[in-house]
Design an enzyme around this catalytic site. Sequence first.
Site, PDB file in Angstrom:
ATOM      1  N   CYS A 117       0.842  -1.196   0.000  1.00  0.00           N
ATOM      2  CA  CYS A 117       0.000   0.000   0.000  1.00  0.00           C
ATOM      3  C   CYS A 117       0.875   1.244   0.000  1.00  0.00           C
ATOM      4  O   CYS A 117       1.782   1.368   0.831  1.00  0.00           O
ATOM      5  CB  CYS A 117      -0.905   0.011   1.224  1.00  0.00           C
ATOM      6  N   CYS A 145      -0.786   5.807   6.930  1.00  0.00           N
ATOM      7  CA  CYS A 145      -2.091   5.341   7.409  1.00  0.00           C
ATOM      8  C   CYS A 145      -1.889   4.477   8.646  1.00  0.00           C
ATOM      9  O   CYS A 145      -0.981   3.646   8.694  1.00  0.00           O
ATOM     10  CB  CYS A 145      -2.796   4.555   6.307  1.00  0.00           C
ATOM     11  N   CYS A 201      -8.047   0.508  -0.445  1.00  0.00           N
ATOM     12  CA  CYS A 201      -7.383  -0.123   0.695  1.00  0.00           C
ATOM     13  C   CYS A 201      -7.121  -1.572   0.319  1.00  0.00           C
ATOM     14  O   CYS A 201      -8.070  -2.342   0.148  1.00  0.00           O
ATOM     15  CB  CYS A 201      -8.247  -0.035   1.951  1.00  0.00           C
ATOM     16  N   GLN A 244     -17.586 -11.274  12.034  1.00  0.00           N
ATOM     17  CA  GLN A 244     -16.148 -11.374  11.829  1.00  0.00           C
ATOM     18  C   GLN A 244     -15.760 -10.730  10.503  1.00  0.00           C
ATOM     19  O   GLN A 244     -16.397 -10.959   9.480  1.00  0.00           O
ATOM     20  CB  GLN A 244     -15.706 -12.835  11.842  1.00  0.00           C
ATOM     21  N   CYS A 273      -9.985 -11.715  21.016  1.00  0.00           N
ATOM     22  CA  CYS A 273      -9.322 -10.952  19.960  1.00  0.00           C
ATOM     23  C   CYS A 273      -8.194 -10.088  20.505  1.00  0.00           C
ATOM     24  O   CYS A 273      -7.621  -9.280  19.771  1.00  0.00           O
ATOM     25  CB  CYS A 273     -10.325 -10.088  19.200  1.00  0.00           C
TER      26      CYS A 273
END
Length: 413
Positions: free
Chosen positions: A77, A89, A166, A245, A369
Amino acid sequence: MTEKPDWTGRRLEVEIGPVAHGGHCVARHEGRVVFVRHALPGETVIAEVTEDNGGGFCRADAVEVVQAAAGRVSPPCPLADMALGPDRCGGCDFQHADGETQRALKAAVITEQLQRIAGLDWPVEVRELPGGLLRWRTRARLAVDRKGNAGFRPNRSHRVIPVADCPITVEGAVEELADRRWRPGAELTVAADGEGELHVTALDRKPQRRRGRQQAVARQVAGSGVAHESVRGRSFEVAAQGFWQVHKAAPETFTEVVARFAAVPSGGTAWDLYGGVGLFAAELAEQAGPTGSVLLVESSRRAVEDAVANLRDQPQVQFRAGTVERVLTDEDLPDPDVVVLDPPRKGAGREVVQAVTARAPSRIVHVACDPAALARDVSLFAENGYRMVELESYDAFPMTHHIECIALLERES
């Protein structure tokens, strides 16, 4: 009084030490700790200090590599380019590392958190999900700058960097937002569901006449607002801005692991805490069978409504809308054979752990997570007579520092 140092803006040549939880590595300079982003263990880099509150540590971004590690690659990116320095970013932490190196870094973080917080020396392997490092993300949040451009924020910043695409998000999702002008200050959410429909919601913050306050007004810009997903042959409907998810392969993989760990006996009882729209409850109900029972607890009333609709063919599932802490105070709840819990990032916490273990289930399946939150909860479970016997970890968020872990805990005899 000694004046506190402020290195903000300074460029330091540092040798990079181990990875730390949060997407950075640890270095030292003149007796202070420097948390360096976009570096790898073993490297020597020039790091620009981006934040310094004058204490024992500061934060920095690598802006030049003097000696590279073997796992370093060019970021796919352009907004992760090292030449941008602190203006990169903030959505990705590890685009400068190949996939194997990323997973090794994440495994090291889980290992360190379990050892330091829970006192466990546990070998960790972070497994790759199907699909590779790019185009896996089905849901994203963007901000809007003063000119009406959609974009992402740099790390630990409120500024907005406009984007055209993205590369970790599914094709078309971000481009749909980048091609339009939005109300300055708005927040955007985009969700690409399993049928290919794109759902976009804009949250506009409009000033109110009284007391200068702002009112958030949500409007559906694209899509029906109801996402359609399919997992293990079952269809699910979920509010497009509700929880699901984000990795395309995660629901299928995690459901398989949870089902394998849970192993609810036929005719048995299971609790599905923080149960969302019924993803795991569906599998638990299949295992328990028509003579068993499953209790799904979820604080979001909209999610509970979706779960009721999704599991209408499984009458053995009961639903309770409310916080887990409150619902579990009900002494009339049936004692479970198995408990599955998928708490928010902060973890379950002492109150929930004690409420669960007081009912003496034979097995507990913990989906986490955040490795630090997992380690804290595992430690709390150990205090209450449960030990971790299995752990599977997945790179469900490639290019970022986030990880998903699924742990099986059993009651000590």
